[in-house]
Design a protein around this motif. Sequence first.
Motif, mmCIF file in Angstrom:
data_model
loop_
_atom_site.group_PDB
_atom_site.id
_atom_site.type_symbol
_atom_site.label_atom_id
_atom_site.label_comp_id
_atom_site.label_asym_id
_atom_site.label_seq_id
_atom_site.Cartn_x
_atom_site.Cartn_y
_atom_site.Cartn_z
ATOM 1 N N ALA A 17 0.819 -1.213 0.000
ATOM 2 C CA ALA A 17 0.000 0.000 0.000
ATOM 3 C C ALA A 17 0.855 1.265 0.000
ATOM 4 N N ASP A 18 2.061 1.182 0.520
ATOM 5 C CA ASP A 18 2.939 2.353 0.655
ATOM 6 C C ASP A 18 4.165 2.248 -0.248
ATOM 7 N N ARG A 19 4.062 1.406 -1.252
ATOM 8 C CA ARG A 19 5.217 1.079 -2.101
ATOM 9 C C ARG A 19 5.902 2.315 -2.685
ATOM 10 N N ASP A 20 5.150 3.230 -3.284
ATOM 11 C CA ASP A 20 5.766 4.387 -3.951
ATOM 12 C C ASP A 20 6.563 5.245 -2.978
ATOM 13 N N ARG A 21 6.011 5.510 -1.798
ATOM 14 C CA ARG A 21 6.720 6.322 -0.802
ATOM 15 C C ARG A 21 7.976 5.612 -0.315
ATOM 16 N N LEU A 22 7.880 4.308 -0.109
ATOM 17 C CA LEU A 22 9.047 3.550 0.354
ATOM 18 C C LEU A 22 10.144 3.501 -0.709
ATOM 19 N N VAL A 23 9.752 3.315 -1.948
ATOM 20 C CA VAL A 23 10.748 3.287 -3.031
ATOM 21 C C VAL A 23 11.452 4.642 -3.120
ATOM 22 N N ARG A 24 10.679 5.761 -3.055
ATOM 23 C CA ARG A 24 11.303 7.085 -3.081
ATOM 24 C C ARG A 24 12.281 7.262 -1.925
ATOM 25 N N PHE A 25 11.880 6.807 -0.721
ATOM 26 C CA PHE A 25 12.775 6.918 0.435
ATOM 27 C C PHE A 25 14.082 6.158 0.185
ATOM 28 N N PHE A 26 13.977 4.913 -0.251
ATOM 29 C CA PHE A 26 15.193 4.121 -0.463
ATOM 30 C C PHE A 26 16.040 4.682 -1.603
ATOM 31 N N GLN A 27 15.404 5.217 -2.638
ATOM 32 C CA GLN A 27 16.179 5.863 -3.709
ATOM 33 C C GLN A 27 16.959 7.046 -3.160
ATOM 34 N N ASP A 28 16.287 7.864 -2.363
ATOM 35 C CA ASP A 28 16.958 9.018 -1.756
ATOM 36 C C ASP A 28 18.069 8.575 -0.814
ATOM 37 N N PHE A 29 17.800 7.534 -0.033
ATOM 38 C CA PHE A 29 18.774 7.087 0.963
ATOM 39 C C PHE A 29 20.060 6.567 0.316
ATOM 40 N N VAL A 30 19.938 5.795 -0.748
ATOM 41 C CA VAL A 30 21.162 5.259 -1.364
ATOM 42 C C VAL A 30 21.978 6.340 -2.063
ATOM 43 N N ARG A 31 21.376 7.500 -2.299
ATOM 44 C CA ARG A 31 22.112 8.619 -2.903
ATOM 45 C C ARG A 31 22.929 9.405 -1.877
ATOM 46 N N VAL A 32 22.661 9.192 -0.611
ATOM 47 C CA VAL A 32 23.370 9.924 0.448
ATOM 48 C C VAL A 32 24.732 9.264 0.673
ATOM 49 N N ASP A 33 25.765 10.078 0.669
ATOM 50 C CA ASP A 33 27.125 9.550 0.881
ATOM 51 C C ASP A 33 27.361 9.305 2.370
#
Length: 76
Positions: A17-33
């Motif tokens: 149900a929350d897939r899109d928000r979770l995917v955006r979070f993980f995409q953002d997180f892996v971009r953080v050094d």
Amino acid sequence: MRDASAMRDTLLRRIDADRDRLVRFFQDFVRVDTSNPPGDTRAGAALVARFLDEAGLAHRVIAPQPTMPNIAATFA
């Protein structure tokens, strides 16, 4: 065992149900050094804290070393 199966199904439904928000979070997180060295994880911890704030989930920062904070949260 039935309780574990029901919990698993509930969790999977919530993730779906929350897939899109979770995917955006993980995409953002892996971009953080947060590479080590130097091991400065403040930006990653800030991203996690914002995500939890937006979800209304209580959390706290534990930072024995200022540049390497940890986020502790629990939810039901």
